[in-house]
Design a protein around this motif. Sequence first.
Motif, PDB file in Angstrom:
ATOM      1  N   PRO A  23       0.825  -1.211   0.000  1.00  0.00           N
ATOM      2  CA  PRO A  23       0.000   0.000   0.000  1.00  0.00           C
ATOM      3  C   PRO A  23       0.859   1.261   0.000  1.00  0.00           C
ATOM      4  O   PRO A  23       2.084   1.202   0.174  1.00  0.00           O
ATOM      5  CB  PRO A  23      -0.772  -0.125   1.319  1.00  0.00           C
ATOM      6  N   ALA A  24       0.217   2.404  -0.188  1.00  0.00           N
ATOM      7  CA  ALA A  24       0.914   3.693  -0.189  1.00  0.00           C
ATOM      8  C   ALA A  24       0.378   4.570   0.933  1.00  0.00           C
ATOM      9  O   ALA A  24      -0.812   4.537   1.252  1.00  0.00           O
ATOM     10  CB  ALA A  24       0.744   4.398  -1.536  1.00  0.00           C
ATOM     11  N   ILE A  25       1.273   5.354   1.534  1.00  0.00           N
ATOM     12  CA  ILE A  25       0.908   6.305   2.574  1.00  0.00           C
ATOM     13  C   ILE A  25       1.379   7.683   2.124  1.00  0.00           C
ATOM     14  O   ILE A  25       2.566   7.887   1.845  1.00  0.00           O
ATOM     15  CB  ILE A  25       1.568   5.944   3.924  1.00  0.00           C
ATOM     16  N   TYR A  26       0.455   8.630   2.030  1.00  0.00           N
ATOM     17  CA  TYR A  26       0.785  10.003   1.667  1.00  0.00           C
ATOM     18  C   TYR A  26       0.936  10.823   2.947  1.00  0.00           C
ATOM     19  O   TYR A  26       0.098  10.747   3.842  1.00  0.00           O
ATOM     20  CB  TYR A  26      -0.305  10.603   0.784  1.00  0.00           C
ATOM     21  N   ILE A  27       2.017  11.601   3.028  1.00  0.00           N
ATOM     22  CA  ILE A  27       2.317  12.367   4.236  1.00  0.00           C
ATOM     23  C   ILE A  27       2.249  13.860   3.910  1.00  0.00           C
ATOM     24  O   ILE A  27       2.878  14.332   2.960  1.00  0.00           O
ATOM     25  CB  ILE A  27       3.706  12.020   4.797  1.00  0.00           C
ATOM     26  N   GLY A  28       1.471  14.602   4.709  1.00  0.00           N
ATOM     27  CA  GLY A  28       1.338  16.036   4.504  1.00  0.00           C
ATOM     28  C   GLY A  28       2.659  16.763   4.724  1.00  0.00           C
ATOM     29  O   GLY A  28       3.541  16.294   5.451  1.00  0.00           O
ATOM     30  N   GLY A  29       2.804  17.943   4.119  1.00  0.00           N
ATOM     31  CA  GLY A  29       4.065  18.674   4.158  1.00  0.00           C
ATOM     32  C   GLY A  29       4.521  19.046   5.559  1.00  0.00           C
ATOM     33  O   GLY A  29       5.688  18.866   5.922  1.00  0.00           O
ATOM     34  N   GLU A  30       3.616  19.584   6.384  1.00  0.00           N
ATOM     35  CA  GLU A  30       3.991  19.982   7.742  1.00  0.00           C
ATOM     36  C   GLU A  30       4.342  18.760   8.581  1.00  0.00           C
ATOM     37  O   GLU A  30       5.259  18.808   9.405  1.00  0.00           O
ATOM     38  CB  GLU A  30       2.840  20.762   8.393  1.00  0.00           C
ATOM     39  N   MET A  31       3.633  17.668   8.358  1.00  0.00           N
ATOM     40  CA  MET A  31       3.945  16.440   9.088  1.00  0.00           C
ATOM     41  C   MET A  31       5.318  15.913   8.674  1.00  0.00           C
ATOM     42  O   MET A  31       6.090  15.422   9.515  1.00  0.00           O
ATOM     43  CB  MET A  31       2.866  15.384   8.833  1.00  0.00           C
ATOM     44  N   CYS A  32       5.655  16.005   7.392  1.00  0.00           N
ATOM     45  CA  CYS A  32       6.986  15.576   6.937  1.00  0.00           C
ATOM     46  C   CYS A  32       8.082  16.322   7.678  1.00  0.00           C
ATOM     47  O   CYS A  32       9.072  15.729   8.127  1.00  0.00           O
ATOM     48  CB  CYS A  32       7.125  15.816   5.431  1.00  0.00           C
ATOM     49  N   LYS A  33       7.922  17.640   7.832  1.00  0.00           N
ATOM     50  CA  LYS A  33       8.925  18.443   8.539  1.00  0.00           C
ATOM     51  C   LYS A  33       9.039  18.006   9.995  1.00  0.00           C
ATOM     52  O   LYS A  33      10.141  17.884  10.537  1.00  0.00           O
ATOM     53  CB  LYS A  33       8.556  19.924   8.457  1.00  0.00           C
ATOM     54  N   ALA A  34       7.883  17.783  10.638  1.00  0.00           N
ATOM     55  CA  ALA A  34       7.895  17.394  12.047  1.00  0.00           C
ATOM     56  C   ALA A  34       8.564  16.040  12.250  1.00  0.00           C
ATOM     57  O   ALA A  34       9.359  15.856  13.178  1.00  0.00           O
ATOM     58  CB  ALA A  34       6.462  17.370  12.580  1.00  0.00           C
ATOM     59  N   LEU A  35       8.268  15.085  11.385  1.00  0.00           N
ATOM     60  CA  LEU A  35       8.843  13.747  11.528  1.00  0.00           C
ATOM     61  C   LEU A  35      10.339  13.754  11.228  1.00  0.00           C
ATOM     62  O   LEU A  35      11.113  13.036  11.872  1.00  0.00           O
ATOM     63  CB  LEU A  35       8.128  12.769  10.594  1.00  0.00           C
ATOM     64  N   ALA A  36      10.754  14.562  10.246  1.00  0.00           N
ATOM     65  CA  ALA A  36      12.171  14.633   9.908  1.00  0.00           C
ATOM     66  C   ALA A  36      12.992  15.214  11.052  1.00  0.00           C
ATOM     67  O   ALA A  36      14.178  14.913  11.192  1.00  0.00           O
ATOM     68  CB  ALA A  36      12.372  15.472   8.646  1.00  0.00           C
ATOM     69  N   ASN A  37      12.354  16.036  11.890  1.00  0.00           N
ATOM     70  CA  ASN A  37      13.057  16.691  12.996  1.00  0.00           C
ATOM     71  C   ASN A  37      12.753  16.057  14.351  1.00  0.00           C
ATOM     72  O   ASN A  37      12.986  16.678  15.389  1.00  0.00           O
ATOM     73  CB  ASN A  37      12.694  18.172  13.023  1.00  0.00           C
ATOM     74  N   THR A  38      12.219  14.842  14.340  1.00  0.00           N
ATOM     75  CA  THR A  38      12.000  14.084  15.572  1.00  0.00           C
ATOM     76  C   THR A  38      12.986  12.927  15.613  1.00  0.00           C
ATOM     77  O   THR A  38      12.963  12.056  14.749  1.00  0.00           O
ATOM     78  CB  THR A  38      10.565  13.529  15.639  1.00  0.00           C
ATOM     79  N   GLU A  39      13.891  12.936  16.587  1.00  0.00           N
ATOM     80  CA  GLU A  39      14.885  11.882  16.693  1.00  0.00           C
ATOM     81  C   GLU A  39      14.252  10.588  17.195  1.00  0.00           C
ATOM     82  O   GLU A  39      13.336  10.610  18.017  1.00  0.00           O
ATOM     83  CB  GLU A  39      16.015  12.309  17.636  1.00  0.00           C
ATOM     84  N   VAL A  40      14.731   9.472  16.687  1.00  0.00           N
ATOM     85  CA  VAL A  40      14.238   8.151  17.097  1.00  0.00           C
ATOM     86  C   VAL A  40      15.320   7.489  17.940  1.00  0.00           C
ATOM     87  O   VAL A  40      16.388   7.139  17.424  1.00  0.00           O
ATOM     88  CB  VAL A  40      13.897   7.274  15.870  1.00  0.00           C
ATOM     89  N   LEU A  41      15.038   7.324  19.226  1.00  0.00           N
ATOM     90  CA  LEU A  41      16.011   6.718  20.120  1.00  0.00           C
ATOM     91  C   LEU A  41      15.929   5.193  20.052  1.00  0.00           C
ATOM     92  O   LEU A  41      14.947   4.628  19.555  1.00  0.00           O
ATOM     93  CB  LEU A  41      15.771   7.191  21.557  1.00  0.00           C
TER      94      LEU A  41
END
Length: 367
Positions: free
Chosen positions: A128-146
């Motif tokens: 399947p495909a998941i489309y990610i909104g622009g603001e959400m993309c920015k937030a996820l890119a700047n959230t570190e995964v420990l």
Amino acid sequence: MDHNQKHIYETLLALQGKMRFSKTGAHAFLNLLSQQLQSSCKGTKFYRRFKDRYVAPEGFRSWQEAMLDFSKYTTPQYIIENTQPVSLNAAGIGFSEEAKGFRFRENTKVTLHNAVAMTAYAYFHKSPAIYIGGEMCKALANTEVLAGLEPEIMLDSFFICLPKGFAENYLGLKGHGDVLLCQTANARLSGFKKLFNAFGLIPPDYEGQFYPDVKSNTIVSFSCLKSAFIYSQHPWKPVGSNYLGGDLKNNANDTSVDRLSNLIRNAVLLYCNEKKYVFNDKKRRIIHQKGFAGQTITAQYPITWLGKNYQLKRTAQNSIDLEQPKRLFKSHWRKGHWHHYWTGTGREEKILKWVQPTYIKGVNLHS
């Protein structure tokens, strides 16, 4: 039929695997080699299976164009260009002398082996495909995964669709496509096995085992844009730095690759743990073309969104009590992070929740 074509023809008729070619089918395969690549891509089973699944929303790359790029790695031209016919018995794998197959050439880039295996797995499992909104993309890119956040249950194969130009303009990944095929290492491993079982296709370093040392849920991804191929891997555990390979890999710095890795892993965590951010369109979108009898064709599935209308959170500093010491600080972003909470009766159930990035408006240092 030249010598090379004759060798390919004989190999197709004696393939070790579930796929069986008749003489007519083998001739048809050879005829496809003379077609232009784009026509050959449109004729692949991969493209025909995926092309009508979705219609991309405004601001995203055309789904059909993206699938055309991915299908390149399933065309007869690509397979023949990067493999060679072999006798599996001569290859030391223990089959009969009549058993034949294909083996990746020694000079084929390792990352391209993964492209073939991943598209094979995606085809058989209808990813399947998941489309990610622009603001959400920015937030996820700047959230570190420990370390320690790997989900117990996760998607094993899926497409991530980013806003058009996001990978290059925001992440700094020049030439990187905005549609990525993502899989666990286990799924990619299954892709290699499916290629072997169906077509007798083996990697150059295959010696009877399929990379047992990479069995994990490490996420691997690849994108392709205008024939440029980029492969990357994103481990959940700190076993090393995130890896980027393929064409244009030298155009990215470590920060860009880490942010891409953050985005992909956080998207998985959010999809699995925070369903409030997952939204499914109610209607399937119309494909702008006419079918037989003038009927309009609609996409097979509605769009699945992650953070469709998400907006980055902003807070203002409260007015300062004159009797309290002043805390003077600049406006800044507080990074997003993941946090475990205890909930339920007796607070015995542990859940994982995302604390989103927040813009903190500070106190004017000159006031």
